[in-house]
Design a protein around this motif. Structure first.
Motif, PDB file in Angstrom:
ATOM      1  N   ASP A  29       0.852  -1.182   0.000  1.00 54.24           N
ATOM      2  CA  ASP A  29       0.000   0.000   0.000  1.00 54.24           C
ATOM      3  C   ASP A  29       0.895   1.241   0.000  1.00 54.24           C
ATOM      4  OD1 ASP A  29      -1.996   1.853   0.274  1.00 54.24           O
ATOM      5  OD2 ASP A  29      -2.610   1.212   2.279  1.00 54.24           O
ATOM      6  N   GLU A  30       0.878   1.973  -1.109  1.00 52.76           N
ATOM      7  CA  GLU A  30       1.690   3.181  -1.281  1.00 52.76           C
ATOM      8  C   GLU A  30       3.143   2.932  -0.851  1.00 52.76           C
ATOM      9  OE1 GLU A  30       0.643   5.697  -2.894  1.00 52.76           O
ATOM     10  OE2 GLU A  30      -1.522   5.740  -2.665  1.00 52.76           O
ATOM     11  N   PRO A  31       3.816   1.964  -1.480  1.00 46.51           N
ATOM     12  CA  PRO A  31       5.163   1.578  -1.030  1.00 46.51           C
ATOM     13  C   PRO A  31       6.223   2.657  -1.211  1.00 46.51           C
ATOM     14  CG  PRO A  31       4.705   0.601  -3.150  1.00 46.51           C
ATOM     15  CD  PRO A  31       3.412   1.228  -2.670  1.00 46.51           C
ATOM     16  N   THR A  32       5.953   3.646  -2.040  1.00 47.08           N
ATOM     17  CA  THR A  32       6.945   4.702  -2.264  1.00 47.08           C
ATOM     18  C   THR A  32       6.502   6.033  -1.665  1.00 47.08           C
ATOM     19  OG1 THR A  32       5.998   5.295  -4.411  1.00 47.08           O
ATOM     20  CG2 THR A  32       7.702   3.600  -4.406  1.00 47.08           C
ATOM     21  N   GLY A  33       5.409   6.018  -0.922  1.00 46.14           N
ATOM     22  CA  GLY A  33       4.813   7.244  -0.411  1.00 46.14           C
ATOM     23  C   GLY A  33       5.719   8.095   0.466  1.00 46.14           C
ATOM     24  N   SER A  34       6.559   7.489   1.278  1.00 44.68           N
ATOM     25  CA  SER A  34       7.423   8.242   2.193  1.00 44.68           C
ATOM     26  C   SER A  34       8.864   8.302   1.704  1.00 44.68           C
ATOM     27  CB  SER A  34       7.403   7.601   3.589  1.00 44.68           C
ATOM     28  OG  SER A  34       6.118   7.631   4.130  1.00 44.68           O
ATOM     29  N   THR A  57       3.556 -12.319  -7.222  1.00 45.74           N
ATOM     30  CA  THR A  57       2.465 -11.423  -7.553  1.00 45.74           C
ATOM     31  C   THR A  57       2.526 -10.256  -6.587  1.00 45.74           C
ATOM     32  OG1 THR A  57       1.062 -13.207  -8.352  1.00 45.74           O
ATOM     33  CG2 THR A  57      -0.054 -11.176  -7.655  1.00 45.74           C
ATOM     34  N   ILE A  58       2.537  -9.042  -7.128  1.00 45.43           N
ATOM     35  CA  ILE A  58       2.592  -7.856  -6.292  1.00 45.43           C
ATOM     36  C   ILE A  58       1.331  -7.039  -6.547  1.00 45.43           C
ATOM     37  CG2 ILE A  58       3.866  -5.745  -5.751  1.00 45.43           C
ATOM     38  CD1 ILE A  58       6.404  -7.271  -6.682  1.00 45.43           C
ATOM     39  N   VAL A  59       0.529  -6.904  -5.510  1.00 52.19           N
ATOM     40  CA  VAL A  59      -0.675  -6.088  -5.581  1.00 52.19           C
ATOM     41  C   VAL A  59      -0.299  -4.725  -5.017  1.00 52.19           C
ATOM     42  CG1 VAL A  59      -3.073  -5.809  -4.847  1.00 52.19           C
ATOM     43  CG2 VAL A  59      -2.152  -8.112  -5.301  1.00 52.19           C
ATOM     44  N   ILE A  61      -1.209  -0.927  -4.231  1.00 52.37           N
ATOM     45  CA  ILE A  61      -2.290   0.015  -4.006  1.00 52.37           C
ATOM     46  C   ILE A  61      -1.676   1.404  -4.032  1.00 52.37           C
ATOM     47  CG2 ILE A  61      -4.036   0.846  -2.379  1.00 52.37           C
ATOM     48  CD1 ILE A  61      -2.837  -2.693  -2.090  1.00 52.37           C
ATOM     49  N   THR A  62      -2.174   2.261  -4.926  1.00 51.88           N
ATOM     50  CA  THR A  62      -1.587   3.583  -5.060  1.00 51.88           C
ATOM     51  C   THR A  62      -2.584   4.582  -5.624  1.00 51.88           C
ATOM     52  OG1 THR A  62       0.312   4.818  -5.934  1.00 51.88           O
ATOM     53  CG2 THR A  62      -0.648   3.141  -7.372  1.00 51.88           C
ATOM     54  N   HIS A  63      -2.334   5.847  -5.336  1.00 55.42           N
ATOM     55  CA  HIS A  63      -3.061   6.948  -5.962  1.00 55.42           C
ATOM     56  C   HIS A  63      -2.211   7.568  -7.064  1.00 55.42           C
ATOM     57  CE1 HIS A  63      -5.086   6.766  -1.999  1.00 55.42           C
ATOM     58  NE2 HIS A  63      -6.160   7.037  -2.725  1.00 55.42           N
ATOM     59  N   ASN A  64      -1.005   7.060  -7.227  1.00 55.82           N
ATOM     60  CA  ASN A  64      -0.039   7.613  -8.178  1.00 55.82           C
ATOM     61  C   ASN A  64      -0.221   6.933  -9.540  1.00 55.82           C
ATOM     62  OD1 ASN A  64       2.354   8.022  -9.703  1.00 55.82           O
ATOM     63  ND2 ASN A  64       3.521   8.412  -7.837  1.00 55.82           N
ATOM     64  N   ASP A  65      -0.743   7.677 -10.503  1.00 53.02           N
ATOM     65  CA  ASP A  65      -0.995   7.110 -11.836  1.00 53.02           C
ATOM     66  C   ASP A  65       0.285   6.635 -12.520  1.00 53.02           C
ATOM     67  OD1 ASP A  65      -3.722   7.517 -11.613  1.00 53.02           O
ATOM     68  OD2 ASP A  65      -3.663   9.453 -12.649  1.00 53.02           O
ATOM     69  N   GLU A  66       1.405   7.317 -12.288  1.00 48.58           N
ATOM     70  CA  GLU A  66       2.670   6.902 -12.901  1.00 48.58           C
ATOM     71  C   GLU A  66       3.086   5.523 -12.407  1.00 48.58           C
ATOM     72  OE1 GLU A  66       5.766   9.827 -12.572  1.00 48.58           O
ATOM     73  OE2 GLU A  66       4.406  11.434 -13.163  1.00 48.58           O
TER      74      GLU A  66
END
Length: 99
Positions: A29-34, A57-59, A61-66
């Motif tokens: 969930d947002e793994p690059t957020g911080s 398999t990597i699920v 979850i992000t708000h980042n379209d890129e």
């Protein structure tokens, strides 16, 4: 000690711990957020490599379209409902190159 780590450092430790178990599926969930952009790029490159070499398999979850565009499949969810599903532009381009 854990309470002395920054948010980004804690995030990198959590990712490292998850990878050490060699899971078949990872929910991230947002793994690059911080993370700063260079470290975020490194994390995404690691996810791609693990998926390609180990079949994990990597699920994501992000708000980042890129970031979403780097995945094989994008499922859009809003308010708990699936709004749509598509292959990502990244996957479609790599399929075209292989033809």
């Amino acid at each position: 000690l854990p309470n002395e780590l920054s948010g980004g450092q804690k995030q990198r430790v959590a990712i490292s711990r998850a990878l050490s178990n060699e899971p078949a599926i990872m929910l991230v969930d947002e793994p690059t957020g911080s993370l700063d952009s260079d470290t975020g790029r490194m994390v995404m490159d690691i996810f791609h490599k693990i998926h390609e070499t180990k079949g994990t398999t990597i699920v994501l979850i992000t708000h980042n379209d890129e970031l979403a565009d780097e995945t094989d499949r994008i499922i859009t969810i809003k308010d708990g409902r699936i709004l749509g599903e598509k292959k990502s532009p990244h996957l479609q381009m790599s399929e075209l190159k292989g033809r």
